[in-house]
Write a protein that holds these residues in place. Structure first.
Motif, PDB file in Angstrom:
ATOM      1  N   ILE A 199     -11.929  23.256 -19.814  1.00 29.96           N
ATOM      2  CA  ILE A 199     -13.169  23.193 -20.575  1.00 29.96           C
ATOM      3  C   ILE A 199     -13.285  24.379 -21.527  1.00 29.96           C
ATOM      4  O   ILE A 199     -14.372  24.804 -21.896  1.00 29.96           O
ATOM      5  CB  ILE A 199     -14.405  23.129 -19.647  1.00 29.96           C
ATOM      6  N   ARG A 257     -12.636  27.591 -21.313  1.00 25.34           N
ATOM      7  CA  ARG A 257     -13.189  28.875 -20.897  1.00 25.34           C
ATOM      8  C   ARG A 257     -12.079  29.860 -20.557  1.00 25.34           C
ATOM      9  O   ARG A 257     -11.026  29.466 -20.060  1.00 25.34           O
ATOM     10  CB  ARG A 257     -14.062  28.691 -19.640  1.00 25.34           C
ATOM     11  N   TYR A 272      -9.986  15.001 -16.359  1.00 21.81           N
ATOM     12  CA  TYR A 272     -11.255  14.886 -17.062  1.00 21.81           C
ATOM     13  C   TYR A 272     -12.202  13.933 -16.372  1.00 21.81           C
ATOM     14  O   TYR A 272     -13.418  14.072 -16.453  1.00 21.81           O
ATOM     15  CB  TYR A 272     -11.018  14.518 -18.522  1.00 21.81           C
ATOM     16  N   MET A 310     -19.871  16.701 -13.505  1.00 21.91           N
ATOM     17  CA  MET A 310     -20.997  16.766 -14.421  1.00 21.91           C
ATOM     18  C   MET A 310     -22.077  15.811 -13.949  1.00 21.91           C
ATOM     19  O   MET A 310     -23.254  16.172 -13.886  1.00 21.91           O
ATOM     20  CB  MET A 310     -20.517  16.370 -15.810  1.00 21.91           C
ATOM     21  N   ARG A 368     -32.631  11.325 -18.735  1.00 19.42           N
ATOM     22  CA  ARG A 368     -32.402  10.306 -17.718  1.00 19.42           C
ATOM     23  C   ARG A 368     -33.741   9.919 -17.138  1.00 19.42           C
ATOM     24  O   ARG A 368     -34.684  10.691 -17.136  1.00 19.42           O
ATOM     25  CB  ARG A 368     -31.469  10.816 -16.624  1.00 19.42           C
ATOM     26  N   ALA A 402     -14.269  10.512 -22.916  1.00 15.96           N
ATOM     27  CA  ALA A 402     -13.666  11.819 -22.677  1.00 15.96           C
ATOM     28  C   ALA A 402     -13.726  12.214 -21.217  1.00 15.96           C
ATOM     29  O   ALA A 402     -12.943  13.024 -20.742  1.00 15.96           O
ATOM     30  CB  ALA A 402     -14.357  12.888 -23.523  1.00 15.96           C
ATOM     31  N   ILE A 403     -14.692  11.662 -20.492  1.00 16.50           N
ATOM     32  CA  ILE A 403     -14.798  12.015 -19.079  1.00 16.50           C
ATOM     33  C   ILE A 403     -14.534  10.799 -18.200  1.00 16.50           C
ATOM     34  O   ILE A 403     -15.026  10.699 -17.077  1.00 16.50           O
ATOM     35  CB  ILE A 403     -16.182  12.633 -18.757  1.00 16.50           C
ATOM     36  N   GLY A 404     -13.737   9.877 -18.743  1.00 16.42           N
ATOM     37  CA  GLY A 404     -13.274   8.759 -17.934  1.00 16.42           C
ATOM     38  C   GLY A 404     -14.352   7.794 -17.501  1.00 16.42           C
ATOM     39  O   GLY A 404     -14.271   7.207 -16.429  1.00 16.42           O
ATOM     40  N   ARG A 405     -15.365   7.627 -18.313  1.00 15.95           N
ATOM     41  CA  ARG A 405     -16.435   6.687 -17.975  1.00 15.95           C
ATOM     42  C   ARG A 405     -16.395   5.460 -18.871  1.00 15.95           C
ATOM     43  O   ARG A 405     -16.017   5.545 -20.030  1.00 15.95           O
ATOM     44  CB  ARG A 405     -17.810   7.362 -18.160  1.00 15.95           C
ATOM     45  N   ALA A 450     -26.054   8.833 -19.648  1.00 13.52           N
ATOM     46  CA  ALA A 450     -27.451   9.193 -19.888  1.00 13.52           C
ATOM     47  C   ALA A 450     -27.911   8.523 -21.168  1.00 13.52           C
ATOM     48  O   ALA A 450     -27.112   7.904 -21.879  1.00 13.52           O
ATOM     49  CB  ALA A 450     -27.612  10.706 -19.987  1.00 13.52           C
ATOM     50  N   TYR A 478     -13.476  19.259 -25.445  1.00 14.31           N
ATOM     51  CA  TYR A 478     -13.630  19.664 -24.063  1.00 14.31           C
ATOM     52  C   TYR A 478     -14.359  20.979 -23.937  1.00 14.31           C
ATOM     53  O   TYR A 478     -15.036  21.229 -22.945  1.00 14.31           O
ATOM     54  CB  TYR A 478     -12.266  19.700 -23.370  1.00 14.31           C
ATOM     55  N   LYS A 479     -14.261  21.787 -24.970  1.00 15.05           N
ATOM     56  CA  LYS A 479     -15.061  22.998 -24.977  1.00 15.05           C
ATOM     57  C   LYS A 479     -16.542  22.604 -24.990  1.00 15.05           C
ATOM     58  O   LYS A 479     -17.363  23.164 -24.260  1.00 15.05           O
ATOM     59  CB  LYS A 479     -14.708  23.848 -26.201  1.00 15.05           C
ATOM     60  N   VAL A 495     -17.819  19.822 -23.861  1.00 17.37           N
ATOM     61  CA  VAL A 495     -18.146  19.309 -22.531  1.00 17.37           C
ATOM     62  C   VAL A 495     -18.414  20.465 -21.576  1.00 17.37           C
ATOM     63  O   VAL A 495     -19.392  20.468 -20.825  1.00 17.37           O
ATOM     64  CB  VAL A 495     -16.996  18.429 -21.988  1.00 17.37           C
ATOM     65  N   GLY A 496     -17.561  21.474 -21.647  1.00 18.82           N
ATOM     66  CA  GLY A 496     -17.735  22.633 -20.787  1.00 18.82           C
ATOM     67  C   GLY A 496     -19.039  23.354 -21.043  1.00 18.82           C
ATOM     68  O   GLY A 496     -19.725  23.755 -20.110  1.00 18.82           O
ATOM     69  N   ASP A 497     -19.373  23.502 -22.309  1.00 15.19           N
ATOM     70  CA  ASP A 497     -20.631  24.169 -22.644  1.00 15.19           C
ATOM     71  C   ASP A 497     -21.818  23.419 -22.066  1.00 15.19           C
ATOM     72  O   ASP A 497     -22.744  24.010 -21.524  1.00 15.19           O
ATOM     73  CB  ASP A 497     -20.778  24.275 -24.163  1.00 15.19           C
ATOM     74  N   ARG A 498     -21.763  22.107 -22.188  1.00 15.62           N
ATOM     75  CA  ARG A 498     -22.889  21.315 -21.689  1.00 15.62           C
ATOM     76  C   ARG A 498     -22.977  21.417 -20.179  1.00 15.62           C
ATOM     77  O   ARG A 498     -24.061  21.516 -19.608  1.00 15.62           O
ATOM     78  CB  ARG A 498     -22.726  19.864 -22.110  1.00 15.62           C
ATOM     79  N   MET A 499     -21.821  21.385 -19.551  1.00 15.85           N
ATOM     80  CA  MET A 499     -21.783  21.549 -18.107  1.00 15.85           C
ATOM     81  C   MET A 499     -22.450  22.872 -17.743  1.00 15.85           C
ATOM     82  O   MET A 499     -23.273  22.933 -16.833  1.00 15.85           O
ATOM     83  CB  MET A 499     -20.336  21.547 -17.642  1.00 15.85           C
ATOM     84  N   GLY A 500     -22.091  23.913 -18.462  1.00 13.77           N
ATOM     85  CA  GLY A 500     -22.678  25.220 -18.213  1.00 13.77           C
ATOM     86  C   GLY A 500     -24.182  25.203 -18.370  1.00 13.77           C
ATOM     87  O   GLY A 500     -24.918  25.759 -17.558  1.00 13.77           O
ATOM     88  N   ILE A 545     -26.267  22.623 -18.119  1.00 12.32           N
ATOM     89  CA  ILE A 545     -26.909  21.891 -17.034  1.00 12.32           C
ATOM     90  C   ILE A 545     -26.889  22.722 -15.763  1.00 12.32           C
ATOM     91  O   ILE A 545     -27.878  22.793 -15.031  1.00 12.32           O
ATOM     92  CB  ILE A 545     -26.205  20.537 -16.802  1.00 12.32           C
TER      93      ILE A 545
END
Lengths: 246, 246
Positions: A101, A103, A141, A148, B76, B100-103, B108, B141-142, B144-149, B151
């Motif tokens: 991600i 970091r 991922y 997430m 949500r 990107a996250i396999g969905r 949301a 992915y950066k 995605v990581g930021d958003r994860m952070g 949340i």
DNA sequence: GTTTGAATTTGAGCCAGCGCAACGTTCTCT
DNA sequence: AGAGAACGTTGCGCTGGCTCAAATTCAAAC
């Protein structure tokens, strides 16, 4: 906060590495056995005692890890020292994948909830793995996405549910992810204190203790010190549901 | 809940597509202009009114999006209809990147906080973009990581802070991300109701309203309907800090 | 077996913030 | 201009769950 090194070929501690179980390791489910072997050959294996940190929030992400056996809690600590548990990671998953991600440092601390066996690789190998093995990135991922989603669910819960519901939910999640069937119920497969449970549900250990006591009186759960066994999961499901108007 | 289509070449609404600003679009910062052009040429542009949904939680992720202009709330909804806002997305970022996250479905709902200009591509193009453009995946992915952070931070806040601190924090975040400097302070750049603020901080609109009233009396903020201006950010920082013992 | 510390239980009091309700204000639409 | 809807404010009572405190149980270490 110490951890002992075990040697790499200590087969006894790596029972899961049996051929037929290689694809049980999440990031490898799409790879060929040969490829998996090649990745594993580059890994360092290490055993951790219960309750020690594998890596710490903010530290340079020099390695990434895979949990072969055990359970890991991902926690963060507030400036005032309160701990908040974000999620639990079961065996078979990667962790500490800061690189995935973008970091340079670990975004949280990983603490073993049980004695654990952990593989690790230097972070510099990451890009090679992603480039060389097609399914590796995809599966990774997916894992990131799942986590997430879990954290997102936690936000929802904390925003809309009462403490009682959150604790019930946490127990249900724990027995789903890590439950072990025993004669009269399902037991959480690792030591968990009231304090742990409270950090998982954003409450105090007092409230968690009171809830467990109450549920025990009603015969829903049974608990010893550091052990929780759920006798009546369905009743917990009912509790975990937001109470509709009658 | 309607949205109007604008034609693809409606330059007036796409001022940011100026050559020099292409790399302002987060996922493209590592790409060459030629590559970016190629990606953009395959996009569909569309204008959304304020307060309409771009995609809905659970729906098949048929397209992915990039916010060219405006702001989007990621929300949500609980079974009982309560809304919880997970994060705000500023212009220049991707959204709806389930792939990107396999969905297979959107995790949301995305609702425009202002009138917005959004590019989109069919999801089937995703893998091609990732394969063809090196930095594209990395940058994504950066994000995605930021958003994860983010949340993750929300979880921490909700677990450890008082409502007053959370609301102060939310305001600070909003003026940092989307603040517009005006003569006597910083104004949040999009319409935001007390209700919105409460959904962001897991409280009720009543409590949010009371806090704003109190702060207005103390001269920290000024607010009209749907508009909030922060006059004294530092005071908010002080409030947002967990109060240490005296 | 005793000591020591960690984990747990339970009580009592209290208050932040929610629920409810009523009312005021500002937009929007016709 | 007037009606209606959306948005905002404020008072009041209540309670979930936190804080503080004290006692008890259990496990490991010596």
């Amino acid at each position: 906060m110490t951890a002992r090194m075990t040697d790499l070929t200590h087969r006894k501690t790596l029972p899961r590495l049996d051929e037929s179980l290689l694809t049980y390791l999440t990031p490898f489910s799409k790879l060929e056995k040969r490829e998996i072997r090649s990745i594993l050959d580059q890994a360092t294996s290490r055993r951790y005692d219960e309750g020690v940190s594998i890596f710490d929030e903010g530290a340079p992400a020099e390695r990434f890890f895979m949990l072969l056996d055990g359970y890991v809690r991902v926690v963060r600590v507030t400036p005032t020292g309160e701990q908040v548990t974000a999620l639990h990671i079961p065996a078979g998953q990667l962790l500490g994948i800061a690189k995935a991600i973008g970091r340079e440092t670990y975004p949280a601390t990983a603490v073993t909830a049980t004695e654990s066996i952990v593989l690790s690789w230097p972070t510099r190998l990451w890009d090679g793995f992603v480039a060389d093995y097609d399914g590796f990135a995809t599966e990774t991922y997916k894992t990131v996405g799942d986590r997430m989603g879990e954290i997102h669910n936690r936000v929802m819960e904390m925003a809309t549910q009462q403490v009682e519901q959150r604790v019930a939910n946490a127990l249900l999640r724990l027995i789903n992810q890590t439950g072990r069937k025993v004669s009269d119920g399902i037991e959480i497969d690792f030591p968990i204190t009231r304090q742990d449970l409270s950090e998982l549900t954003a409450t105090t250990l007092h409230t968690a203790s009171r809830l467990l006591s109450a549920w025990e009186k009603q015969g829903l759960v049974q608990s010893k010190r550091k052990r929780i066994k759920v006798l009546d999961p369905h009743a917990l499901v009912v509790i975990s549901q937001p109470k509709s108007d009658l």
